[in-house]
Design a protein around this motif. Sequence first.
Motif, PDB file in Angstrom:
ATOM      1  N   LEU A 112       0.823  -1.215   0.000  1.00  0.00           N
ATOM      2  CA  LEU A 112       0.000   0.000   0.000  1.00  0.00           C
ATOM      3  C   LEU A 112       0.857   1.264   0.000  1.00  0.00           C
ATOM      4  CD1 LEU A 112      -2.869  -0.755   2.543  1.00  0.00           C
ATOM      5  CD2 LEU A 112      -3.021  -0.548   0.064  1.00  0.00           C
ATOM      6  N   PHE A 113       2.064   1.152   0.577  1.00  0.00           N
ATOM      7  CA  PHE A 113       2.865   2.367   0.767  1.00  0.00           C
ATOM      8  C   PHE A 113       4.020   2.503  -0.208  1.00  0.00           C
ATOM      9  CE2 PHE A 113       0.504   1.947   4.666  1.00  0.00           C
ATOM     10  CZ  PHE A 113       0.032   3.245   4.821  1.00  0.00           C
ATOM     11  N   ILE A 114       3.981   1.705  -1.287  1.00  0.00           N
ATOM     12  CA  ILE A 114       4.995   1.885  -2.319  1.00  0.00           C
ATOM     13  C   ILE A 114       4.366   2.571  -3.515  1.00  0.00           C
ATOM     14  CG2 ILE A 114       6.605   0.753  -3.881  1.00  0.00           C
ATOM     15  CD1 ILE A 114       6.585  -1.602  -1.930  1.00  0.00           C
ATOM     16  N   GLY A 115       4.991   3.614  -3.980  1.00  0.00           N
ATOM     17  CA  GLY A 115       4.446   4.281  -5.150  1.00  0.00           C
ATOM     18  C   GLY A 115       5.201   5.557  -5.422  1.00  0.00           C
ATOM     19  N   VAL A 116       4.958   6.074  -6.610  1.00  0.00           N
ATOM     20  CA  VAL A 116       5.683   7.266  -7.016  1.00  0.00           C
ATOM     21  C   VAL A 116       5.224   8.471  -6.208  1.00  0.00           C
ATOM     22  CG1 VAL A 116       6.211   8.772  -8.939  1.00  0.00           C
ATOM     23  CG2 VAL A 116       5.960   6.304  -9.311  1.00  0.00           C
ATOM     24  N   ALA A 117       3.903   8.593  -6.034  1.00  0.00           N
ATOM     25  CA  ALA A 117       3.380   9.724  -5.268  1.00  0.00           C
ATOM     26  C   ALA A 117       3.607   9.488  -3.784  1.00  0.00           C
ATOM     27  CB  ALA A 117       1.903   9.896  -5.559  1.00  0.00           C
ATOM     28  N   ASP A 118       3.940  10.543  -3.076  1.00  0.00           N
ATOM     29  CA  ASP A 118       4.121  10.435  -1.636  1.00  0.00           C
ATOM     30  C   ASP A 118       2.782  10.234  -0.947  1.00  0.00           C
ATOM     31  OD1 ASP A 118       6.610  10.309  -0.789  1.00  0.00           O
ATOM     32  OD2 ASP A 118       6.920  12.472  -0.477  1.00  0.00           O
ATOM     33  N   MET A 119       2.788   9.312   0.018  1.00  0.00           N
ATOM     34  CA  MET A 119       1.552   9.148   0.772  1.00  0.00           C
ATOM     35  C   MET A 119       1.945   8.911   2.229  1.00  0.00           C
ATOM     36  SD  MET A 119      -1.544   6.462   0.173  1.00  0.00           S
ATOM     37  CE  MET A 119      -0.715   5.150   0.974  1.00  0.00           C
ATOM     38  N   PRO A 120       2.358   9.982   2.917  1.00  0.00           N
ATOM     39  CA  PRO A 120       2.835   9.775   4.282  1.00  0.00           C
ATOM     40  C   PRO A 120       1.712   9.277   5.180  1.00  0.00           C
ATOM     41  CG  PRO A 120       3.150  12.065   3.543  1.00  0.00           C
ATOM     42  CD  PRO A 120       2.285  11.385   2.545  1.00  0.00           C
ATOM     43  N   LEU A 121       2.067   8.343   6.056  1.00  0.00           N
ATOM     44  CA  LEU A 121       1.092   7.751   6.966  1.00  0.00           C
ATOM     45  C   LEU A 121       0.457   8.830   7.831  1.00  0.00           C
ATOM     46  CD1 LEU A 121      -0.051   5.022   7.756  1.00  0.00           C
ATOM     47  CD2 LEU A 121       1.748   4.807   9.460  1.00  0.00           C
ATOM     48  N   GLY A 122       1.289   9.814   8.202  1.00  0.00           N
ATOM     49  CA  GLY A 122       0.803  10.893   9.072  1.00  0.00           C
ATOM     50  C   GLY A 122      -0.389  11.619   8.462  1.00  0.00           C
ATOM     51  N   VAL A 158      -8.332   5.146  -4.526  1.00  0.00           N
ATOM     52  CA  VAL A 158      -8.501   4.993  -5.973  1.00  0.00           C
ATOM     53  C   VAL A 158      -7.427   4.092  -6.568  1.00  0.00           C
ATOM     54  CG1 VAL A 158      -8.495   6.191  -8.183  1.00  0.00           C
ATOM     55  CG2 VAL A 158      -9.684   7.173  -6.223  1.00  0.00           C
ATOM     56  N   SER A 159      -6.212   4.167  -6.039  1.00  0.00           N
ATOM     57  CA  SER A 159      -5.133   3.439  -6.681  1.00  0.00           C
ATOM     58  C   SER A 159      -4.504   2.347  -5.818  1.00  0.00           C
ATOM     59  CB  SER A 159      -4.057   4.431  -7.129  1.00  0.00           C
ATOM     60  OG  SER A 159      -2.893   3.749  -7.477  1.00  0.00           O
ATOM     61  N   ARG A 160      -4.053   2.742  -4.628  1.00  0.00           N
ATOM     62  CA  ARG A 160      -3.252   1.789  -3.857  1.00  0.00           C
ATOM     63  C   ARG A 160      -4.057   0.586  -3.367  1.00  0.00           C
ATOM     64  NH1 ARG A 160       1.234   4.752  -2.085  1.00  0.00           N
ATOM     65  NH2 ARG A 160       1.923   5.870  -3.937  1.00  0.00           N
ATOM     66  N   ILE A 161      -5.206   0.833  -2.751  1.00  0.00           N
ATOM     67  CA  ILE A 161      -6.004  -0.294  -2.254  1.00  0.00           C
ATOM     68  C   ILE A 161      -6.482  -1.182  -3.397  1.00  0.00           C
ATOM     69  CG2 ILE A 161      -8.184  -0.925  -1.119  1.00  0.00           C
ATOM     70  CD1 ILE A 161      -7.644   1.178   0.941  1.00  0.00           C
ATOM     71  N   ARG A 220      -5.100  -1.749  -6.209  1.00  0.00           N
ATOM     72  CA  ARG A 220      -3.976  -2.524  -6.723  1.00  0.00           C
ATOM     73  C   ARG A 220      -3.645  -3.684  -5.791  1.00  0.00           C
ATOM     74  NH1 ARG A 220       1.661  -0.431  -9.240  1.00  0.00           N
ATOM     75  NH2 ARG A 220       2.466  -2.483  -9.733  1.00  0.00           N
ATOM     76  N   THR A 221      -3.562  -3.390  -4.506  1.00  0.00           N
ATOM     77  CA  THR A 221      -3.214  -4.443  -3.546  1.00  0.00           C
ATOM     78  C   THR A 221      -4.288  -5.529  -3.509  1.00  0.00           C
ATOM     79  OG1 THR A 221      -2.021  -2.804  -2.274  1.00  0.00           O
ATOM     80  CG2 THR A 221      -2.567  -4.856  -1.155  1.00  0.00           C
ATOM     81  N   VAL A 222      -5.542  -5.113  -3.496  1.00  0.00           N
ATOM     82  CA  VAL A 222      -6.632  -6.096  -3.462  1.00  0.00           C
ATOM     83  C   VAL A 222      -6.617  -6.943  -4.731  1.00  0.00           C
ATOM     84  CG1 VAL A 222      -9.140  -6.374  -3.467  1.00  0.00           C
ATOM     85  CG2 VAL A 222      -8.070  -4.769  -1.894  1.00  0.00           C
ATOM     86  N   ALA A 223      -6.382  -6.288  -5.863  1.00  0.00           N
ATOM     87  CA  ALA A 223      -6.338  -7.030  -7.131  1.00  0.00           C
ATOM     88  C   ALA A 223      -5.223  -8.068  -7.106  1.00  0.00           C
ATOM     89  CB  ALA A 223      -6.121  -6.065  -8.295  1.00  0.00           C
ATOM     90  N   LEU A 224      -4.081  -7.696  -6.539  1.00  0.00           N
ATOM     91  CA  LEU A 224      -2.969  -8.649  -6.439  1.00  0.00           C
ATOM     92  C   LEU A 224      -3.355  -9.834  -5.567  1.00  0.00           C
ATOM     93  CD1 LEU A 224      -0.088  -6.087  -6.021  1.00  0.00           C
ATOM     94  CD2 LEU A 224      -0.143  -7.866  -7.773  1.00  0.00           C
ATOM     95  N   LEU A 225      -3.976  -9.533  -4.428  1.00  0.00           N
ATOM     96  CA  LEU A 225      -4.379 -10.614  -3.518  1.00  0.00           C
ATOM     97  C   LEU A 225      -5.353 -11.569  -4.211  1.00  0.00           C
ATOM     98  CD1 LEU A 225      -4.946  -8.599  -0.208  1.00  0.00           C
ATOM     99  CD2 LEU A 225      -3.212 -10.349  -0.589  1.00  0.00           C
ATOM    100  N   LEU A 226      -6.379 -10.985  -4.856  1.00  0.00           N
ATOM    101  CA  LEU A 226      -7.405 -11.824  -5.487  1.00  0.00           C
ATOM    102  C   LEU A 226      -6.822 -12.630  -6.646  1.00  0.00           C
ATOM    103  CD1 LEU A 226     -10.371  -9.288  -5.519  1.00  0.00           C
ATOM    104  CD2 LEU A 226     -10.179 -11.331  -4.098  1.00  0.00           C
ATOM    105  N   ARG A 238      -9.619   1.934  -9.130  1.00  0.00           N
ATOM    106  CA  ARG A 238     -10.979   1.622  -8.701  1.00  0.00           C
ATOM    107  C   ARG A 238     -11.896   1.608  -9.917  1.00  0.00           C
ATOM    108  NH1 ARG A 238     -13.135   5.388  -4.141  1.00  0.00           N
ATOM    109  NH2 ARG A 238     -13.305   6.866  -5.857  1.00  0.00           N
ATOM    110  N   GLY A 239     -12.767   0.596  -9.981  1.00  0.00           N
ATOM    111  CA  GLY A 239     -13.680   0.510 -11.108  1.00  0.00           C
ATOM    112  C   GLY A 239     -13.156  -0.336 -12.253  1.00  0.00           C
ATOM    113  N   ARG A 240     -11.890  -0.762 -12.140  1.00  0.00           N
ATOM    114  CA  ARG A 240     -11.337  -1.535 -13.257  1.00  0.00           C
ATOM    115  C   ARG A 240     -10.787  -2.891 -12.856  1.00  0.00           C
ATOM    116  NH1 ARG A 240      -7.513   2.435 -16.492  1.00  0.00           N
ATOM    117  NH2 ARG A 240      -6.868   0.455 -17.365  1.00  0.00           N
ATOM    118  N   TYR A 241     -11.093  -3.323 -11.673  1.00  0.00           N
ATOM    119  CA  TYR A 241     -10.554  -4.626 -11.237  1.00  0.00           C
ATOM    120  C   TYR A 241     -11.606  -5.471 -10.523  1.00  0.00           C
ATOM    121  CZ  TYR A 241     -10.700  -3.321  -6.335  1.00  0.00           C
ATOM    122  OH  TYR A 241     -11.140  -2.989  -5.100  1.00  0.00           O
ATOM    123  N   GLU A 242     -12.819  -4.928 -10.331  1.00  0.00           N
ATOM    124  CA  GLU A 242     -13.786  -5.572  -9.430  1.00  0.00           C
ATOM    125  C   GLU A 242     -14.208  -6.975  -9.860  1.00  0.00           C
ATOM    126  OE1 GLU A 242     -13.579  -2.465 -10.004  1.00  0.00           O
ATOM    127  OE2 GLU A 242     -13.734  -1.407  -8.095  1.00  0.00           O
TER     128      GLU A 242
END
Lengths: 252, 333
Positions: B32-42, B59-62, B64-70, B192-196
Motif C-alpha cells: 500500500l505504501f509503495i508508489g511514485v506519489a508520496d503518501m505519508p502515513l501521518g 482509488v489506486s493503492r487499495i 492494486r493491492t486487493v487485485a494482487l491478492l485476489l 478503482r472501477g477496473r478490477y472488481e
Amino acid sequence: MIEIHNLTKRYEEAAVVDNVSLTLPESGITAIVGPNGAGKSTLLSMMARLIAPTSGRVLVDGLDVQATPGAVLAKRLAILKQNNQVGMRLTVNELVAFGRFPHSGGRPTVEDKRHVDEAIAYLGLDDLRTRFLDELSGGQRQRAFVAMVLAQDTKYVLLDEPLNSLDMKHAAAMMKLLRRTADELTKSITVVIHDINFASIYADHVVAMRDGRVMLEGGAVDLMQETMLKDIYDTVVKVREVDGHRLGLHYL
Amino acid sequence: MQAVASMSVRVRPAAGLMLAVGCVLALAAVSLFIGVADMPLGDLIRGDGGAQAIQLLLVSRIPRTVALLLSGMSMGVAALIMQMLFRNRFVEPTTTGTVEAASLGLLVVALLAPGLPIFYKMVVASSFALGTTFLFLRLVSKIPTGSSLVVPLLGLMFGGVINAVTTFFAYRYDLLQSLATWTNGDFSGVLRGRYELLFIAGGLAVLSYLAADRFTVAGLGESFTRNLGLNYGRIVALGLAIVSMVSAAAVVTAGTVPFLGLIVANLVSLAVGDNLRRALPWVAVSGAGFLLACDIIGRLVRFPYEIPVGTVAGVLGSGVFLFLLLRRRARFG
C-alpha cells in the motif's frame, strides 16, 4: 450374490467379453484366471459399473449396477483397479479415510473414524499412517489401497490384479490377508489373478476365461487339471501335489 | 452438487497457516505504501490536508493491492484444481491453452461487440476458455500416457496455435497492444472501477473449498472416483468451469501471470500434500503472497519505474521450476 446375465462387451467388432453368465457367491474368495486378453479385467470393470456393457446385465443383490445410483452401489461393492495414481501426495490415513466417502459424504463421524482405524490396523499400517503414498514401497502402497477398500465396508470387494508388482513375500502375505478378510469379515472377495498357484491354494471358487468366454466355473481342484490348464492357457502345465496343494509347474 | 463442508475435521488450529496469512497481510501493508506519489502515513491519520492521500489510497493503492491478492489467490487455486483434473503436475491455465482461448474470446468481443459491458466480455472469454480446455482434456485422455511432460508441452503448442490466430486478427485490426495487456500481468494500471471482476475469481476460489474432497478424489482417477459413487464427469465440469472463469477474470482485468499457479501448487504439494482440504487454503495464501512479493520487487528494483509483475514472477518462477524438475528427476530417475 452377484449375478451376471449374458454380459457382452464389444470394441468395434471384437468381443472382449462374449456372452458371459455367472453367479458369484455371497462370501469367500473367487479367483478369475486366464491368459492375457481373456477379458478378465473388463469383466471385473463391468461388474463394478466402471465400463458399460454392450449387452447383458449385472445384478448385485438384485440391484442392476447400470441403473442403481453410484452412491448406493458404493456401499455394497468396492473395486480396486491396478495402476493407481501413486503421484498423489496423500497420507495413508487420508487415503483410507476416502474409503468412507460413500457413508460419510465428506462429514466423517465417530463411526467412520473407527472403520478407518480398524482398516489401517488390519493391514498393519499403523506406523505408516502419516506417511505420504509416494514415500512408501510398492507393497506398502498396495496395502494402503486395500485398506481403503476395506474401510469402504462393502460386502463385495473386487480387486484387479492385487499381486501385481509385489514380490514373493508380499504377494503371499496379501493372499493370506485376503483369505483372513474373507473368513473373519465374511466378505465376498473377487480377484483377477495371474498366478494359478495362488488361485489353487487360496480360492474357494474359480472362474477361468479365454477369448472373452468362461471356460470353467468351479472349484480350485477343477482348475488344477493338466487337460483343463492346456485348454485355458494353450500350453502344457504339469500339475503336482505338494503338501496337499495342487501346484502347476509352467516353468518346465 | 451437494456441498460438503466439514471445516471442523481438523479442530487443531492451523498455526502455520495463520502465520502465513499474517505474512501476506504484512506484504499487503507494504504494498500500500509503495508508489511514485508520496503518501505519508501521518497525512492519512491526521485527516486534515490528507484528502489527497486518502484519495490516492482509495482509488489506486487499495485497488492494486486487493487485485494482487485476489489474482494470486485465484490463479493458485485454479492451477491446483487443474492439476487434479489432468492428473499432471505441470498444467495450469497458461500451459493448456486456457488463457489463450480466453484472450481469443476477448478479441472476438472487441471486434464484434466492442461496446459490451465488461462483465459480459468476461462471460464470453470464459466460455471460450471452457470449451477449449474441455477439448484439450479430451485430447489428453486420447494420447497414451508417457512422460508427464508431454501434456504441458502439448498444451503450450495448443496455446501457441490459438495465440497465432488471435495475434493474426489483433494485427489486422490494430489491437496488438490490448492483446499484450491481457496475457502479461501488470497491475500498474489497476484503478478503482477496473478490477472488481476479480472478486468473482476470488469468490470462486473460496467456493471451490466446498468441493475440495471431490477434486482430491478426481485426482485419484476416474475408476477411483466412480468406485466411491461420485459422478466423475460432474466434478470435471465443475472444476473446468471454475478454472475458466478465474482465467477469464484475470484476462479481462490485470492480465494473467504465467507459471504462478503451477509453481505455487507444486511447492504446496511438497510441503503439505495433495489433500485439497488442507492444500487449498495454503495455495490461496501462498499464491497471494508470491504475487504480492513479485509486484513489490518489480516496483522497487528500478524505482520510480516499474518492471511488470509477470517478468519478475517469470524470473523467480523459472528458478523454482528448474528446481522442481531436477528434484523429480532425482526421485524417479
